[in-house]
Design an enzyme around this catalytic site. Structure first.
Site, short mmCIF file in Angstrom:
data_model
loop_
_atom_site.label_atom_id
_atom_site.label_comp_id
_atom_site.label_asym_id
_atom_site.label_seq_id
_atom_site.Cartn_x
_atom_site.Cartn_y
_atom_site.Cartn_z
N GLU A 1 22.86 71.77 20.32
CA GLU A 1 22.78 72.67 21.48
C GLU A 1 23.05 71.92 22.78
O GLU A 1 22.40 70.90 23.06
CB GLU A 1 21.40 73.34 21.52
CG GLU A 1 21.33 74.39 22.61
CD GLU A 1 20.06 75.23 22.61
OE1 GLU A 1 19.28 75.15 21.64
OE2 GLU A 1 19.86 75.97 23.59
N LYS B 1 10.22 77.79 22.15
CA LYS B 1 11.52 77.43 21.53
C LYS B 1 12.17 76.33 22.36
O LYS B 1 12.74 75.38 21.83
CB LYS B 1 12.42 78.66 21.43
CG LYS B 1 13.69 78.45 20.63
CD LYS B 1 14.85 77.87 21.43
CE LYS B 1 16.11 77.71 20.58
NZ LYS B 1 17.20 77.06 21.33
N ASP C 1 10.63 65.70 9.32
CA ASP C 1 10.73 67.05 8.79
C ASP C 1 10.57 68.07 9.93
O ASP C 1 9.45 68.33 10.38
CB ASP C 1 9.62 67.21 7.72
CG ASP C 1 9.65 68.54 7.01
OD1 ASP C 1 10.18 69.52 7.58
OD2 ASP C 1 9.11 68.62 5.89
N HIS D 1 23.81 75.37 31.87
CA HIS D 1 24.42 75.49 30.55
C HIS D 1 25.93 75.57 30.64
O HIS D 1 26.64 75.25 29.70
CB HIS D 1 23.94 76.81 29.88
CG HIS D 1 22.76 76.64 28.99
ND1 HIS D 1 22.87 76.16 27.73
CD2 HIS D 1 21.45 76.92 29.18
CE1 HIS D 1 21.67 76.14 27.18
NE2 HIS D 1 20.79 76.60 28.04
P1 NAD Z 1 6.05 59.36 0.82
O1 NAD Z 1 5.12 59.76 -0.26
O2 NAD Z 1 7.47 59.15 0.48
O3 NAD Z 1 5.52 58.02 1.52
C1 NAD Z 1 4.19 57.84 1.82
C2 NAD Z 1 3.65 56.70 1.00
O4 NAD Z 1 4.23 55.48 1.43
C3 NAD Z 1 2.15 56.53 1.20
O5 NAD Z 1 1.46 57.37 0.33
C4 NAD Z 1 1.94 55.04 0.95
O6 NAD Z 1 1.67 54.81 -0.43
C5 NAD Z 1 3.30 54.42 1.25
N1 NAD Z 1 3.35 53.61 2.50
C6 NAD Z 1 4.03 52.45 2.66
N2 NAD Z 1 3.89 52.00 3.92
C7 NAD Z 1 3.12 52.87 4.58
C8 NAD Z 1 2.60 52.94 5.91
N3 NAD Z 1 2.89 52.00 6.85
N4 NAD Z 1 1.85 54.00 6.26
C9 NAD Z 1 1.56 54.95 5.36
N5 NAD Z 1 1.99 54.93 4.09
C10 NAD Z 1 2.78 53.91 3.69
O7 NAD Z 1 6.07 60.39 2.04
P2 NAD Z 1 4.98 61.31 2.72
O8 NAD Z 1 4.91 60.91 4.15
O9 NAD Z 1 3.70 61.37 1.94
O10 NAD Z 1 5.69 62.74 2.62
C11 NAD Z 1 6.68 63.10 3.52
C12 NAD Z 1 7.73 63.96 2.85
O11 NAD Z 1 7.13 65.09 2.22
C13 NAD Z 1 8.73 64.51 3.80
O12 NAD Z 1 10.02 64.31 3.26
C14 NAD Z 1 8.44 66.01 3.83
O13 NAD Z 1 9.61 66.74 4.11
C15 NAD Z 1 7.93 66.26 2.45
N6 NAD Z 1 7.10 67.42 2.18
C16 NAD Z 1 6.64 68.25 3.16
C17 NAD Z 1 5.84 69.33 2.83
C18 NAD Z 1 5.30 70.20 3.96
O14 NAD Z 1 5.43 69.83 5.12
N7 NAD Z 1 4.70 71.33 3.67
C19 NAD Z 1 5.50 69.59 1.52
C20 NAD Z 1 5.97 68.73 0.53
C21 NAD Z 1 6.75 67.64 0.86
#
Ligand code: NAD
Length: 426
Positions: free
Chosen positions: A88, A265, A281, A379
């Site tokens: 945008e 928005k 996300d 714009h």
């Molecule tokens: P992930 O599970 O890939 O990574 C998180 C893991 O990384 C942690 O559990 C930990 O074991 C490890 N880790 C390593 N270094 C770390 C640090 N410095 N800090 C924290 N953890 C560290 O990802 P996530 O963040 O648990 O999930 C994010 C993903 O889930 C996104 O892609 C999102 O789109 C998706 N998702 C979103 C929804 C929703 O928003 N409703 C639902 C399901 C999945």
């Protein structure tokens, strides 16, 4: 029976097992794509085909959108260049302008914590209030179950923090909803907390005496709020009339959901662009922001505007911002990694704070434009170029046609086509 047009079926067996190129060929045959369109789609740009193919399913290409840099931002005393991915026009310029009018002292930010909430739903509980207490009594056991799921997170100082159990009266009868509150450090944390919710679920079924269904995070991450505030000096923004116009615009957004939706928005124009640029996300952030905006039961503005004792404009924003530096595409997408490097962030918390400041900057600019010249003027320059391109202008013609449209104050396709024809005739 053979389909009358064998290429025109959406039932493509084994599509997911094909390579991106094989899939693209099938799609090209289905949609009768021109060879140039196929060539363009097979250029994956700055995302390697192998990686793209692993990030989502059924990949045929990538969708490239512009990445701009917002300048002038000073956040908590530190200068920051902010990468913004958006299609945008005017979004990046709005942040630059707001920040230029507020270099000193810039934005002040904070967060409420890194806490995510996972929900576990139990139904068919005959004594829901007693069940609530039975679950709360198991807090230590629940903490151990959660932490046992993610030793990496625990080693990094994160893990289970708190337990809440709510009894909800629903159309399907009472439900016992358990909240696991987890510090997910530098991860957005969806997968992390979902895993914990699944591990705890069978125990909650036993302790509650009910059946457990949903086990998933809440995107209303209200224990992971990011906050930013700033004061724009009245003389720096064009005087008391401009200040009062901005206040009036805010008052309408505060009072009226029709306006609040558009007001928010605009905020999300800025926020999503940084969220996307860093591989986070956008839907999770949008869901959290709008749910938070409606938390009182009435949808309202995510920002607030007031007048300081000195007569200046004081603006603030507070919203859930569950973003991460690890997990999802953040670590995998090379452009996201570069954007994090440009931002200079080393914690998810700092990223959330910067994003909150960008949302506030965006909102200030939008309100100022609305309260003064109207949104269209700012714009127009870029919009006119888009219209010129849509009318068929190429190369130098784009700016030339756009300039005529702006000068005539007629930024319209038909006018652009006319101008282009005249220009080509010489
Ligand atoms: P992930 O599970 O890939 O990574 C998180 C893991 O990384 C942690 O559990 C930990 O074991 C490890 N880790 C390593 N270094 C770390 C640090 N410095 N800090 C924290 N953890 C560290 O990802 P996530 O963040 O648990 O999930 C994010 C993903 O889930 C996104 O892609 C999102 O789109 C998706 N998702 C979103 C929804 C929703 O928003 N409703 C639902 C399901 C999945």
């Amino acid at each position: 029976m053979q389909h009358p047009h064998p290429n025109r079926t959406s039932r493509i067996a084994g599509f997911h097992t094909m390579t991106p190129r094989e899939r693209l060929d099938r799609v090209a045959a289905f949609a009768d794509l021109a060879p140039e369109a196929v060539d363009r789609l097979s250029d994956f740009g700055n995302l390697a085909p192998d990686l793209a193919d692993r990030l989502i399913e059924n990949v045929i290409g990538t969708m490239t959108i512009p990445l701009g840099i917002a300048t002038n931002m000073r956040i908590d005393g530190e200068d920051v260049l902010v990468p913004m991915a958006t299609e945008e026009s005017s979004v990046v310029a709005a942040v630059c302008n707001a920040a230029r009018q507020n270099r000193d002292p810039g934005f002040t930010t904070s967060v409420s914590g890194n806490l995510m909430i996972a929900q576990v739903q139990a139904v068919g509980v005959s004594d829901p209030h007693a069940a609530r207490l039975r679950i709360l009594e198991r807090c230590a056991e629940i903490a151990a179950l959660c932490d046992g799921c993610d030793p990496v997170l625990v080693r990094l100082g994160g893990g289970f923090r708190d337990l809440e159990v709510r009894v909800l009266d629903t159309k399907g009868g009472p439900m016992v909803v358990t909240h696991l509150v987890v510090d997910t450090r530098d991860a957005m944390g969806a997968n992390a907390v979902n895993t914990m919710a699944e591990a705890v679920a069978p125990h909650l079924a036993a302790w509650s005496g009910g059946r457990v269904y949903l086990r998933i995070l809440s995107n209303l991450a209200d224990r992971r709020l990011a906050r930013a505030h700033a004061v724009w000096r009245t003389e720096a923004i064009g005087g008391p009339e401009v200040r009062d116009g901005i206040l009036g615009a805010y008052h309408l957004a505060e009072a009226d959901p029709y306006r609040a939706a558009t007001h928010n928005k605009g905020i999300m124009n800025g926020i999503d662009a940084v969220v996307l640029a860093t591989g986070n996300d956008t839907r999770a952030i949008e869901a959290g922001a709008h749910a938070y905006a409606a938390r009182s039961g009435r949808y309202t503005s995510l920002t607030r505007y007031e007048v300081t004792a000195e007569g200046d404009l004081s603006a603030s924003i507070e919203l859930p911002l569950a973003v991460g530096l690890v997990g999802g595409a953040t670590k995998l997408h090379p452009t996201a990694q570069t954007c994090l490097k440009i931002l200079g962030v080393t914690s998810a918390e700092r990223l959330a704070r910067i994003i909150a400041a960008v949302g506030l900057a965006q909102n200030f600019s939008a309100l100022k434009a609305l309260a003064t010249t109207g949104i269209q003027r700012g714009h127009m320059a870029l919009h006119a170029q888009n219209i010129a391109m849509m009318a068929g202008a190429v190369g130098d013609e784009i700016a030339a046609v756009a300039a005529v449209l702006v000068e005539r104050r007629q930024v319209r396709m038909d006018v652009a086509e006319e101008v282009l024809v005249a220009m080509r005739r010489g």
